[in-house]
Design a protein around this motif. Structure first.
Motif, PDB file in Angstrom:
ATOM      1  N   GLU A  75       0.825  -1.216   0.000  1.00  0.00           N
ATOM      2  CA  GLU A  75       0.000   0.000   0.000  1.00  0.00           C
ATOM      3  C   GLU A  75       0.865   1.276   0.000  1.00  0.00           C
ATOM      4  OE1 GLU A  75      -3.138   0.150  -0.437  1.00  0.00           O
ATOM      5  OE2 GLU A  75      -3.465  -2.038  -0.406  1.00  0.00           O
ATOM      6  N   GLU A  76       2.169   1.088  -0.275  1.00  0.00           N
ATOM      7  CA  GLU A  76       3.123   2.192  -0.459  1.00  0.00           C
ATOM      8  C   GLU A  76       3.464   2.951   0.818  1.00  0.00           C
ATOM      9  OE1 GLU A  76       2.814   4.506  -4.166  1.00  0.00           O
ATOM     10  OE2 GLU A  76       0.977   3.349  -4.554  1.00  0.00           O
ATOM     11  N   PHE A  77       3.454   2.249   1.928  1.00  0.00           N
ATOM     12  CA  PHE A  77       3.996   2.805   3.155  1.00  0.00           C
ATOM     13  C   PHE A  77       5.473   2.454   3.256  1.00  0.00           C
ATOM     14  CE2 PHE A  77      -0.506   2.675   4.337  1.00  0.00           C
ATOM     15  CZ  PHE A  77      -0.652   3.894   4.980  1.00  0.00           C
TER      16      PHE A  77
ATOM     17  N   ARG B 177     -11.713  -5.057   8.631  1.00  0.00           N
ATOM     18  CA  ARG B 177     -11.652  -5.105   7.170  1.00  0.00           C
ATOM     19  C   ARG B 177     -10.506  -4.220   6.681  1.00  0.00           C
ATOM     20  NH1 ARG B 177     -17.378  -3.506   4.973  1.00  0.00           N
ATOM     21  NH2 ARG B 177     -16.297  -3.928   2.996  1.00  0.00           N
ATOM     22  N   GLN B 178      -9.898  -4.638   5.559  1.00  0.00           N
ATOM     23  CA  GLN B 178      -8.748  -3.910   5.026  1.00  0.00           C
ATOM     24  C   GLN B 178      -9.092  -2.446   4.718  1.00  0.00           C
ATOM     25  OE1 GLN B 178      -7.110  -5.954   1.641  1.00  0.00           O
ATOM     26  NE2 GLN B 178      -6.318  -7.660   2.871  1.00  0.00           N
ATOM     27  N   LYS B 179     -10.257  -2.257   4.104  1.00  0.00           N
ATOM     28  CA  LYS B 179     -10.653  -0.885   3.756  1.00  0.00           C
ATOM     29  C   LYS B 179     -10.796  -0.016   4.987  1.00  0.00           C
ATOM     30  CE  LYS B 179     -13.457   0.601   0.155  1.00  0.00           C
ATOM     31  NZ  LYS B 179     -14.669   0.560  -0.624  1.00  0.00           N
ATOM     32  N   THR B 180     -11.415  -0.595   6.011  1.00  0.00           N
ATOM     33  CA  THR B 180     -11.593   0.141   7.266  1.00  0.00           C
ATOM     34  C   THR B 180     -10.241   0.430   7.907  1.00  0.00           C
ATOM     35  OG1 THR B 180     -13.726  -0.965   7.592  1.00  0.00           O
ATOM     36  CG2 THR B 180     -12.713   0.091   9.522  1.00  0.00           C
ATOM     37  N   PHE B 181      -9.353  -0.582   7.858  1.00  0.00           N
ATOM     38  CA  PHE B 181      -8.024  -0.428   8.450  1.00  0.00           C
ATOM     39  C   PHE B 181      -7.240   0.703   7.764  1.00  0.00           C
ATOM     40  CE2 PHE B 181      -3.523  -2.056   8.460  1.00  0.00           C
ATOM     41  CZ  PHE B 181      -3.244  -1.631   9.752  1.00  0.00           C
ATOM     42  N   LEU B 182      -7.259   0.725   6.431  1.00  0.00           N
ATOM     43  CA  LEU B 182      -6.534   1.762   5.692  1.00  0.00           C
ATOM     44  C   LEU B 182      -7.140   3.141   5.933  1.00  0.00           C
ATOM     45  CD1 LEU B 182      -5.806   0.016   2.260  1.00  0.00           C
ATOM     46  CD2 LEU B 182      -4.194   0.538   4.094  1.00  0.00           C
ATOM     47  N   ALA B 183      -8.478   3.199   5.986  1.00  0.00           N
ATOM     48  CA  ALA B 183      -9.133   4.483   6.254  1.00  0.00           C
ATOM     49  C   ALA B 183      -8.759   4.999   7.633  1.00  0.00           C
ATOM     50  CB  ALA B 183     -10.653   4.335   6.131  1.00  0.00           C
ATOM     51  N   PHE B 184      -8.654   4.042   8.608  1.00  0.00           N
ATOM     52  CA  PHE B 184      -8.271   4.400   9.963  1.00  0.00           C
ATOM     53  C   PHE B 184      -6.846   4.986   9.995  1.00  0.00           C
ATOM     54  CE2 PHE B 184      -6.651   2.827  14.187  1.00  0.00           C
ATOM     55  CZ  PHE B 184      -7.328   3.767  14.952  1.00  0.00           C
TER      56      PHE B 184
END
Length: 502
Positions: free
Chosen positions: A30-32, A110-117
């Motif tokens: 995810e480019e971190f 969820r991955q989407k929730t994790f990334l948004a967080f």
């Protein structure tokens, strides 16, 4: 993923090697920018460089082991750094909040929730850092402002649109003899001013409200609480909002009472010195006239009875008396400049130069001098008599200081230099070594013996003083044996200004 959270540095501190690798690999995709050291490699260096990370991710085991150290290091380093504790037990969420962590993530997620967080926390961190930096800059600015306005030398004030004080610093209170609370909200800018100056200040306040005058510096006499007076140098200004509406006044002042006392003493001392010089010069000329009178009597009554040696001595006495008389006259002229006032007017450079040439006509003819005047010569702002003295001294020197037997050559011209006019006086005379260029404008400075080149040593000092009085400058360009080019620079005449009359 949005551009703003790419390439953000994350620190993962997990006890489980498998969980650590899975999370690190996912976030790198995810480019971190991820660092995920095993527990054995976590050292003091990581704790001392927390500010380099955007987020720190901990599992519960690592939170138990080094969580307190991370929180302590954050506090000591004064940084805003989100630390996230991962837990799979809902009952442990409150525990970690109570332990001092602001962010607890309950697994699974969820991955989407994790990334948004993560994105949310990174944005908050950036905003918090910016706010913290602004707060620091504001605090520093406030400290500088306090240091500035509490200056032990300068008094500062603010007043509203009705000129009532809303702030004064301690220094201004000390200068005026009042307490701060006796002034703020109770006195206006007119109150501490000497009564005879209040009408003047009232007019200036009205002009400043209209924006008719710009910030300036004025000398003003003030009255202390005990009735005593002092002089201040004040720099007032108007306060206007973004639409140009007048909102009040601000200003600064310093006490210049000691300077004013010294100025008055200097004025009185100069006046006494000038009066003394005039008296002494007048008293000195009286016996000189007597000496010159007796010399003339000796010539007329005893001239035939005197031998050659006696006549020679008589001539030397006469020349010495004449030189002394010339010196006294020059000193009188020099001292007179200090107190002589004049009104500025437009003066024709050509007319004054013509008068000087006519005045020196006999000397010019006697020496067969060549005087070349290049016209036009612009008019200047000043005094006709003063300009006559300047031209006379410079041209007389050009005629005088030449090699014996040499025909004097003088060239005169002028040029505009912005708001000034520069007059040039060029000769083919003896020339002056550069080391003497400044000295020759001082009183009594002579480079040649009086027997060879008569004079008093006052002429160029007089020129310098007159030029300065007319708000100009004087200088020269010269080399020994190559002649000299003297110049004077004076303010150009005002177009349509009043012409000075004879």
């Amino acid at each position: 993923m949005e551009e703003k959270i790419k390439n953000q540095p994350l620190l993962i501190l997990f006890s489980s090697g498998g969980d650590r690798r899975v999370l690190a690999d996912y976030l790198r995709k995810e480019e971190f920018l991820v660092k995920a050291p095993p527990p054995s490699e976590i050292d003091q260096k990581i704790l001392s460089t927390l500010s380099k990370w955007s987020l720190i991710l901990l599992d519960e085991t690592m939170a138990q082991k080094i969580g307190d150290k991370i929180l302590d290091a954050k506090q000591k380093q004064e940084i805003f750094l989100p630390v996230i504790v991962f837990t799979s037990q809902a009952t442990r969420v409150n525990y970690w909040f109570e332990a001092g962590y602001d962010n607890v993530l309950l697994l699974p997620v969820r991955q989407k929730t994790f990334l948004a967080f993560l994105q949310h926390l990174i944005i908050i961190r950036a905003q918090s850092q910016k706010l913290y930096q602004q707060a620091q800059e504001l605090a520093e600015s406030e400290a500088r402002y306090r240091q500035f306005v509490e200056s032990p030398l300068v008094g500062f004030w603010l007043a509203d649109e009705k000129a009532k004080f809303v702030f004064i610093n301690q220094r201004l209170a000390e200068m005026s003899g009042y307490q701060v609370d006796e002034v703020v909200g109770k006195m206006t800018m007119l109150d501490p001013i000497a009564p005879e100056s209040r009408d003047w200040l009232q007019q200036r306040l009205a002009q400043r409200r209209k924006g008719a005058i710009t910030p300036d510096v004025v000398e003003v006499e003030m009255v202390r609480k005990d009735g005593s007076r002092f002089w201040a140098l004040a720099a007032p200004a108007g306060i206007y909002d973004s639409r140009g509406k007048f909102k009040g006044y601000l200003g600064a002042m310093i006490d210049i009472s000691e300077r004013k006392k010294l100025e008055q003493l200097l004025i009185e001392s100069n006046q006494e010195l000038e009066a003394y010089a005039r008296t002494v010069s007048h008293d000195l000329r009286a016996p000189l006239r007597a000496v010159q009178g007796y010399i003339n009597i000796l010539r007329e009554d005893c001239g035939q009875k005197l031998d050659d040696q006696a006549r020679h001595y008589l001539e030397r006495i006469d020349r010495a008396a004449q030189n002394m008389d010339n010196l006294i006259i020059d000193l009188l002229n020099y001292s007179r400049l200090s107190h002589e006032e004049f009104l500025e007017a437009n003066v024709s450079g050509e007319e004054v130069l013509e008068e000087v040439i006519n005045y020196l006509d006999n000397e010019i003819k006697k020496k067969k001098a060549q005087v070349n005047i290049i016209k036009p010569l612009p008019a200047v702002k000043g005094n006709r008599n003063f300009l006559f003295q300047i031209f006379l001294n410079l041209i007389d020197n050009a005629l005088k200081f030449v090699v014996p037997g040499q025909t004097p050559e003088v060239k005169i011209w002028a040029e505009r230099r912005g708001k000034m006019v520069r007059f040039w006086f060029e000769d083919k005379g003896l020339g002056i070594e550069p080391r003497y260029h400044r000295r020759i404008f001082e009183l009594f400075e002579r480079l040649h013996g009086i027997e060879s080149y008569p004079g008093t040593g006052v002429g160029l000092a007089l020129v310098k003083k007159v030029v300065k009085k007319m708000k100009g400058e004087v200088g020269l360009e010269s080399q020994l044996g190559r002649g000299s080019r003297f110049w004077i620079e004076l303010p150009a005449a005002n177009p349509g200004g009043q012409k000075e009359r004879d």
